[in-house]
Every structure is written in structure tokens, then in C-alpha cells.
Write a protein that holds these residues in place. Structure first.
Motif, short mmCIF file in Angstrom:
data_model
loop_
_atom_site.label_atom_id
_atom_site.label_comp_id
_atom_site.label_asym_id
_atom_site.label_seq_id
_atom_site.Cartn_x
_atom_site.Cartn_y
_atom_site.Cartn_z
N ARG A 1 7.08 8.46 3.65
CA ARG A 1 6.06 7.51 2.54
C ARG A 1 5.56 6.67 3.84
O ARG A 1 5.95 5.63 4.06
CB ARG A 1 6.92 7.28 1.43
CG ARG A 1 7.58 8.46 0.66
CD ARG A 1 6.10 9.26 0.68
NE ARG A 1 6.79 10.37 -0.91
CZ ARG A 1 5.99 11.22 -1.82
NH1 ARG A 1 4.44 10.39 -1.65
NH2 ARG A 1 6.02 12.42 -2.39
N ARG A 2 3.88 5.81 2.58
CA ARG A 2 3.28 5.07 2.79
C ARG A 2 3.18 4.64 2.05
O ARG A 2 3.52 4.71 0.48
CB ARG A 2 2.07 5.27 4.05
CG ARG A 2 2.90 5.88 5.29
CD ARG A 2 1.69 6.35 6.28
NE ARG A 2 1.48 7.07 7.35
CZ ARG A 2 0.39 7.26 8.24
NH1 ARG A 2 -0.47 7.12 8.16
NH2 ARG A 2 0.88 7.42 9.18
N GLY B 1 1.02 2.55 -0.71
CA GLY B 1 -0.51 2.70 -1.86
C GLY B 1 0.29 2.67 -2.89
O GLY B 1 0.88 2.95 -3.71
N HIS C 1 0.31 11.80 -4.20
CA HIS C 1 0.34 10.02 -4.69
C HIS C 1 1.13 9.42 -4.24
O HIS C 1 2.84 10.09 -3.28
CB HIS C 1 0.48 10.43 -6.06
CG HIS C 1 -0.77 11.47 -6.75
ND1 HIS C 1 -1.13 13.26 -6.80
CD2 HIS C 1 -2.19 10.75 -7.12
CE1 HIS C 1 -2.25 12.81 -6.90
NE2 HIS C 1 -2.81 12.29 -7.26
N ASP C 2 1.36 8.35 -4.44
CA ASP C 2 2.51 7.53 -4.43
C ASP C 2 3.22 7.08 -5.30
O ASP C 2 4.62 6.63 -5.62
CB ASP C 2 1.35 5.54 -3.59
CG ASP C 2 0.86 6.27 -2.87
OD1 ASP C 2 1.13 6.94 -1.12
OD2 ASP C 2 -0.71 5.93 -2.85
N MET D 1 8.60 8.68 -4.37
CA MET D 1 8.21 8.10 -5.34
C MET D 1 8.90 7.39 -5.49
O MET D 1 9.35 7.16 -5.88
CB MET D 1 7.20 8.79 -5.87
CG MET D 1 6.28 10.38 -5.64
SD MET D 1 5.01 11.33 -6.99
CE MET D 1 4.59 9.97 -6.99
N GLY E 1 4.71 0.78 -5.61
CA GLY E 1 3.25 1.27 -4.49
C GLY E 1 3.63 0.38 -3.49
O GLY E 1 3.26 1.44 -1.96
N ARG F 1 11.81 1.06 -4.00
CA ARG F 1 11.37 3.03 -4.71
C ARG F 1 12.80 3.29 -4.91
O ARG F 1 14.16 3.49 -4.33
CB ARG F 1 10.58 3.58 -3.77
CG ARG F 1 9.04 3.14 -3.79
CD ARG F 1 8.27 4.59 -3.58
NE ARG F 1 7.13 3.51 -3.21
CZ ARG F 1 5.92 4.37 -2.24
NH1 ARG F 1 6.05 5.41 -1.49
NH2 ARG F 1 4.94 4.03 -2.80
#
Length: 713
Positions: free
Chosen positions: A191-192, A194, A268-269, A292, A328, A334
Motif C-alpha cells: 500500500r501507498r 493516498g 482505493h486507499d 486499507m 489515507g 491503518r
């Protein structure tokens, strides 16, 4: 109909668990069922009954046996279909999912040797969240409290669900929490940071997508590169598109319709879900498992999935905006799945543990000790209230596993013909009059090998006086000469049965078996008719209060109320002078009265705004009042006899018997009141006390008692 897999090599047939779901789609409940089927329930045969659609297609692909079951049909047909399914499969456990399946299972299994289990997937903290009014929510809670008496064990998908079940339903049976299971992925997508926001949900009020758009507007104001994808369909799509335009976020918002959830989560983030009601959302579970960022409302089971910094109050848009931005842009914030969330295999094993505990206990409903032979003896050949109950008792006794014979006059033959059409063995008893019918009935009863003679009325009870193995069922209160006949008829009987406590108090030593009536499917007119229609259904006689009703309606019209009277019924068993007097009283209403003759119940209750049953004679029960309760039709009754007992002490529209002024006042009050809460409460009372399922339960207990006495003797 599936028969399930064959016995094992050792000849052992595994017990069968029948899962019942009222949905055909692939939403959360279907996910729970499919995951369980995929994992399997070792030691059990799993069969799923549900409407045709994607759910059954998925189960078939997994090799899970299924039974198509149509739930969107009249309740009595759905109950009959489900009872037939259960009778053919002979499951050990019937496990229902969602309220509609719970109610159908409770009604369909009365008297059957099965254990009832229910999994509750969704109960909102706010009772009105899933209902159009708080009144409907409260009455539905009452209905749940009634139906769970039939269940042996309840499962909840979250700790919060269990708390709400205890709070609203007040169950007397154990509740076990079995949380929705999610398998941890072998490899999590890299994940990045965003702010590509995602909503995956149905577009309806409960999901609170107006707040989703407001929160996104707040995020977009701080981060113009943010986007929002709304994946899902529903009745609010146009309204939500207008809301996005009003908020000025429509250029960055995509209404994508149905989309692949796994692909959407990968692209999606942050998942945003400010629902008003969630118990243990699979969408949240999957999003967390996929790595996510996740932000949700702090309601229901959401705190059992997400840490506090990923939650916000429904009344705090600012806090939710901040949480979305943090989720995000800061990967370290997260969430991860807590250890309390099981894998799919662990979830299925927890269900197995519940089943194992139930198997170690005695089943709550033992089958009847072999079907017994029961002969029901009719009071007359025409069908009146007592004969309606004779046929209902015959049907219930047959469903309880007994062999039923109906003995009724050959002429007139209405009872015999109706019983024969229903598939019962019928013995037509000849006789030119009451005396010869009684003599021939006694002769037949002495030779019949029934385990129990059920004398449905005073005539067969008196005719069989002195014979063994008898139950005397009196639908009227004996008086005068009939009181002497009743005393002789009751002598030596195993029990005297009466339909109400009103009668039992006046007939010492009797037992109460309250009458019951079938569901009544009606079509309601919205808005109310003009003029409003007051309806009477019954015999046109003085003792039923028809003359009093005509005078009361005259008063209502004279006071300026725009009403008309629909009269359904005939002057059966009424002398000519009385019939003429009733006709004259109705004629005074002119064109404000419509005579329709006998009408079926569904048509009658569909065509009236308010029913009225103004008896002057002391009713021993009041079947038609119970039918109004089943039909959710507002009604007014007099306080004659058992009518107040049937409708309940809190029923507001009860008038003094024989008093036109009191009846007129009750009619005006009922017409001027929003009757939703009253009719819903009455419907719950019908379901709990006067439905066929409630009747079967009471009859089962009574038959066990009297047949036990027969066996001991």
C-alpha cells in the motif's frame, strides 16, 4: 427437494442441519452461509433453503444441497411450504437467518421434533433505524420476544448484537456470540498513501451516504486530489447524485453501480462507512484484511473491528474528516484485524460447538408417542364458529402426527364435505333430526377404535355420555336445560374444554383451549377511503348487536362524519320476525349502507377502514375479532362476554354492550385515531396467542395430557 448425501460406510446417517434464509442475493447473510458451506460442518449434513437466485447458485457450485423456498408469498402458504420441506428432510436442527426466516420457522415447526436455532445478523441500536416508525419497531420487538420462546439457542454475530438482543427482546434462552469469520490473506497488497475513498454499500437511508458525501466534501476542501467512488445500487441514487452536486463534489465522485469488491479495495486507499446500523460488517472486515485505511461510525459491532482512532460519531463530520485524512496518508495508523475475529474455519467450528451442546441435551419438542387415532364428532352439519374450530383442530392434530377421523351429519353435509376436501377420513352419520343423529352417532362411537373421542359441542357430548376416552369441547356457555344436559355430558369425560377464561370461570373444572384463526392477507387502501367504510361481518341478529350498530352509525352520520356501513352476513339461524326487525333498522341508513351477503375474510378486511363487532350476547370467544387482529385491521368491539379478554385489557376501542351512544363514541374515536400502533400490537397478540402455530402448541400440550391419561387407564 434434496435428499442429502447417503449414509457413511458404517451405515451411520449424520444428523441434518437445515439452514433457512429469506434472501437470494449475495449480501452479508449470504456470505456467512456460503463461507460456512465452503468450510463445512464435519459430522453434519448441511442443507440450505432459500429463494432461487445467486445464493443458491453459489451453493450448488460448492456441492452444498439446496432446497428452493419461496418466501415472498402469503404467510400461510410459506409456512405450509416450509413445514413440508422440514417434514420431508427430517432435520435435527432448523437454523434460521434473519427475522422473516425466524418467524416462518417458528410457525412451521410447531409440534415437530426439531431443535430451533437462530443467528441474528442485524439489529440496530436505534429500534427505528429499520422501521418506518418507532411504534412499528417496538411492536416488532414484541413479536421477536414471542417467537424466541420457540427457539432453543440464539447466535449473535457480535457482542453488540447480543447486548441489543438482550435489551430489546429479553430472551429466556442462551445466546452465543459467533462472529463473522474472515481468512487472513497470504500476501497483503503493498500500500501507498493516498486519498482515493471508497464506499461499498447499498444506497439506502440506513447506510447514511449523505454523511459520506459531506465527509468527502470536507476531505476534498483540504486535499483537492481526493476522489470518491460509490459502489452499489439502491433507491437513493438520484437523491445522492443531487446531494453531490449541491455539495460541489460531483466532479470528483463516481457512482459506479455494482463493482467487484476485491478489485475496488485494491484500487482505493480508504473505505468510508458511516452507517446508522452495522452489526459486524463484512465490508469492514474485508477492507481491514486487505490493508486499507478504514473509517466508520462508532455504532454496533464496528468497535469490535476497528480501533478508536478509526471511528467517529455520527454527529461529528469534522472528526470523521480528520480520521479519513489520517488513514489515507499515515500507513501506520491503518487497522489490523483483531484476534477476536475468527477465520472462516474457526467460525464454522464455533457453530459446531453450539450444535454439539444441543445434541447432548433433550430436544425441546419430543415427537408424539406414536400417532394416535382421534375421532372428532361434529355438533351439526352446517358450519358455524364451533365447526370452524373442529376443522382447525383436525388440521392441527394431523400436523401433530395423529390419525384423524371426522364424524359429521350426512345431511346437511357442509362439515363432512369440507373435511373430506381437506383430506380427512370422514364418517357421515345419518339421521332425520337431532335425536336420530345423536343415536346413530353414539352407536358409531361405541364401535370405533379411536384412542380419543373429541366431542365438539354439547350434542355429541350428550350423545356419547358414559363412553370412555372422551373430551367434551363446549363452545357455548350452557344455561337452563342445556346446563342439565352439559352436566350429564361431562360426567366421566377426561376433560371439559372451553374457549376462554370467561367461560371457564362460569364452568368450574373446565380447561381453556383458546381458539385460533389463520393469517388473513389483505390489501390496504392508502390514503383512507372517502367516505370511510365501517364494516360488520357476522350473523344478522339482535344478539350480535346489528340493531345497536345501525342506530350508532345513524348517530355518527348525524354528527357530521362521512361514513358508510358495509354489512357482510346473513340472517342464518334467525327467526323471521327478528330478521325483519334487523332489516328495518338497516333500511333507516338509506344509501349509507351496503349489504354484501357472506364475504370471505380477506375481501372484507380489505374493503373496510374500521371493523365493528358489537355483540349484545355474551360471546364465549370472538373469532372474528381475532381475524381482525390477524388482518391488521382496526376494529371496535363491545364488552360482551370474552371479547375484552380476546382483544386484551389495553385495547382502546371497547364499547359498552347494547349502548348505541357508547358504540358511536368508540367508532368516532377509532376513525379519528392513527391506528398503526394499535393494529400492530393486536397483530403481535394474534401471533402469540391466536395464530394456528400458537393453537397447535396449546393443542399439543392438551393432547399429550389427555392421551397420557388414556394410556395410564
Amino acid at each position: 427437494m434434496t435428499d442429502g448425501p447417503p449414509p457413511t460406510a458404517s451405515g451411520h446417517v449424520e444428523p441434518l442441519a437445515l439452514w433457512i434464509a429469506p434472501v437470494s442475493n449475495l449480501a452479508g447473510v449470504a456470505r456467512h452461509i456460503i463461507d460456512t458451506a465452503r468450510a463445512g460442518l464435519p459430522g453434519w449434513r448441511l442443507v440450505v433453503a432459500a429463494p432461487e437466485g445467486p445464493l443458491l447458485d453459489e451453493l450448488r457450485a460448492l456441492g452444498c444441497p439446496v432446497v428452493p423456498f419461496e418466501v415472498d408469498q402469503p404467510v400461510n402458504r410459506a409456512v405450509a411450504d416450509l413445514r413440508d420441506i422440514i417434514g420431508k428432510l427430517s432435520p435435527t436442527i432448523v437454523h434460521s437467518h434473519l427475522a422473516k426466516a425466524d418467524f416462518l420457522s417458528a410457525m412451521a415447526t410447531v409440534g415437530m421434533p426439531v431443535t430451533l436455532v437462530s443467528t441474528e445478523h442485524h439489529i440496530p441500536e436505534d429500534p427505528s433505524a429499520l422501521h418506518s416508525s418507532r411504534t412499528k419497531a417496538v411492536t416488532r420487538q414484541m413479536a421477536h420476544h414471542a417467537r424466541i420462546r420457540r427457539f432453543t439457542h440464539l447466535l449473535a454475530v457480535s457482542d453488540s448484537t447480543k447486548r441489543d438482543m438482550l435489551r430489546y427482546w429479553k430472551p429466556s434462552v442462551p445466546i452465543t456470540v459467533v462472529k463473522n469469520g474472515v481468512d487472513r490473506p497470504d500476501a497483503v497488497l503493498e500500500r501507498r498513501p493516498g486519498l482515493r475513498l471508497l464506499s461499498l454499500t447499498r444506497l439506502d437511508r440506513e447506510k447514511n451516504l449523505e454523511m459520506t458525501l459531506r465527509v468527502f466534501a470536507g476531505v476534498l476542501a483540504k486535499h483537492p486530489e481526493a476522489t470518491l467512488t460509490i459502489g452499489g445500487t439502491g433507491p437513493l441514487e438520484n437523491e445522492l447524485r443531487a446531494c453531490a452536486r449541491k455539495l460541489g463534489v460531483d466532479h470528483a465522485t463516481t457512482f459506479a453501480g455494482f463493482i467487484d469488491a476485491n478489485r475496488a479495495m485494491a484500487e482505493h486507499d480508504v473505505l468510508l462507512q458511516p452507517s446508522r446500523a452495522d452489526n459486524l460488517s463484512y465490508t469492514l472486515l474485508d477492507a481491514v484484511a486487505a490493508g486499507m485505511g478504514v473509517v466508520a461510525s462508532n455504532i454496533g459491532g464496528n468497535p469490535e473491528i476497528l480501533p478508536g482512532h478509526a471511528l467517529a460519531s455520527l454527529d461529528d463530520d469534522t472528526a470523521m474528516v480528520d480520521a479519513v485524512v489520517e488513514q489515507g496518508l499515515d500507513l501506520s495508523r491503518r487497522p489490523c484485524l483483531p484476534e477476536s475475529i475468527p477465520t472462516v474455519r474457526e467460525m464454522a467450528d464455533q457453530v459446531l460447538q453450539v450444535y454439539a451442546g444441543l445434541q447432548s441435551k433433550k430436544l425441546p419438542s419430543d415427537p408424539p408417542p406414536g400417532g394416535r387415532r382421534i375421532a372428532l364428532l361434529s355438533n351439526q352439519g352446517e358450519i358455524g364458529g364451533g365447526e370452524v374450530m373442529l376443522l382447525a383442530i383436525a388440521e392441527a392434530a394431523r400436523e401433530l402426527g395423529h390419525d384423524v377421523t371426522v364424524a359429521a351429519p350426512a345431511t346437511p353435509s357442509k362439515v363432512a364435505d369440507t373435511a373430506r376436501a381437506a383430506g380427512f377420513v370422514v364418517e357421515p352419520i345419518r339421521g332425520e333430526g337431532a335425536r336420530s343423529y345423536a343415536q346413530n352417532l353414539r352407536s358409531w362411537a361405541r364401535q370405533h377404535d379411536a384412542n380419543l373421542l373429541w366431542c365438539n359441542g354439547l350434542r355429541p357430548a350428550f350423545a356419547t355420555a358414559g363412553l370412555p376416552r372422551r373430551v367434551v369441547h363446549l363452545h357455548q356457555l350452557p344455561a337452563g336445560k342445556t346446563a342439565l344436559a352439559a352436566r350429564a355430558a361431562r360426567h366421566g369425560a377426561l376433560a371439559t374444554i372451553v374457549p376462554s377464561h370467561f367461560v371457564a370461570e362460569r364452568l368450574p373444572g373446565s380447561k381453556v383451549l383458546e381458539n385460533w384463526v389463520a393469517p388473513v392477507e389483505v390489501v390496504r387502501t392508502t390514503p383512507p377511503r372517502v367516505p370511510r367504510v365501517i364494516g360488520y361481518l357476522g350473523r344478522l341478529s339482535d344478539d350480535k348487536g346489528v340493531g345497536v350498530l345501525a342506530e350508532a352509525v345513524e348517530k355518527v352520520i348525524a354528527d357530521g362524519h362521512d361514513v358508510r356501513l358495509l354489512v357482510a352476513g346473513e340472517a342464518r339461524f334467525v327467526d323471521r320476525a327478528t330478521a325483519a326487525r334487523i332489516e328495518a333498522s338497516l333500511n333507516r341508513l338509506g344509501d349509507r349502507v351496503e349489504r354484501r351477503g357472506w364475504m370471505d375474510r380477506a375481501t372484507f378486511f380489505s374493503e373496510v377502514d374500521l371493523a365493528v363487532f358489537p355483540s349484545v350476547w355474551e360471546e364465549t370467544f370472538g373469532l372474528v375479532a381475532a381475524e381482525a387482529m390477524a388482518a391488521r385491521c382496526p376494529f371496535v368491539v363491545s364488552d360482551a362476554g370474552a371479547l375484552p379478554e380476546v382483544v386484551g385489557a389495553d385495547y382502546p376501542f371497547v364499547a359498552r354492550a347494547g349502548n348505541p351512544d357508547a358504540l358511536a363514541d368508540a367508532l368516532v374515536r377509532a376513525l379519528g385515531t392513527d391506528g398503526t400502533s394499535v393494529t400492530e400490537s393486536s397483530y403481535v397478540r394474534w401471533f402469540e396467542r391466536y395464530s394456528p402455530e400458537a393453537g397447535r402448541t396449546r393443542l399439543s400440550v392438551l393432547l399429550d395430557s389427555v392421551l397420557g391419561e388414556v394410556q395410564r387407564s
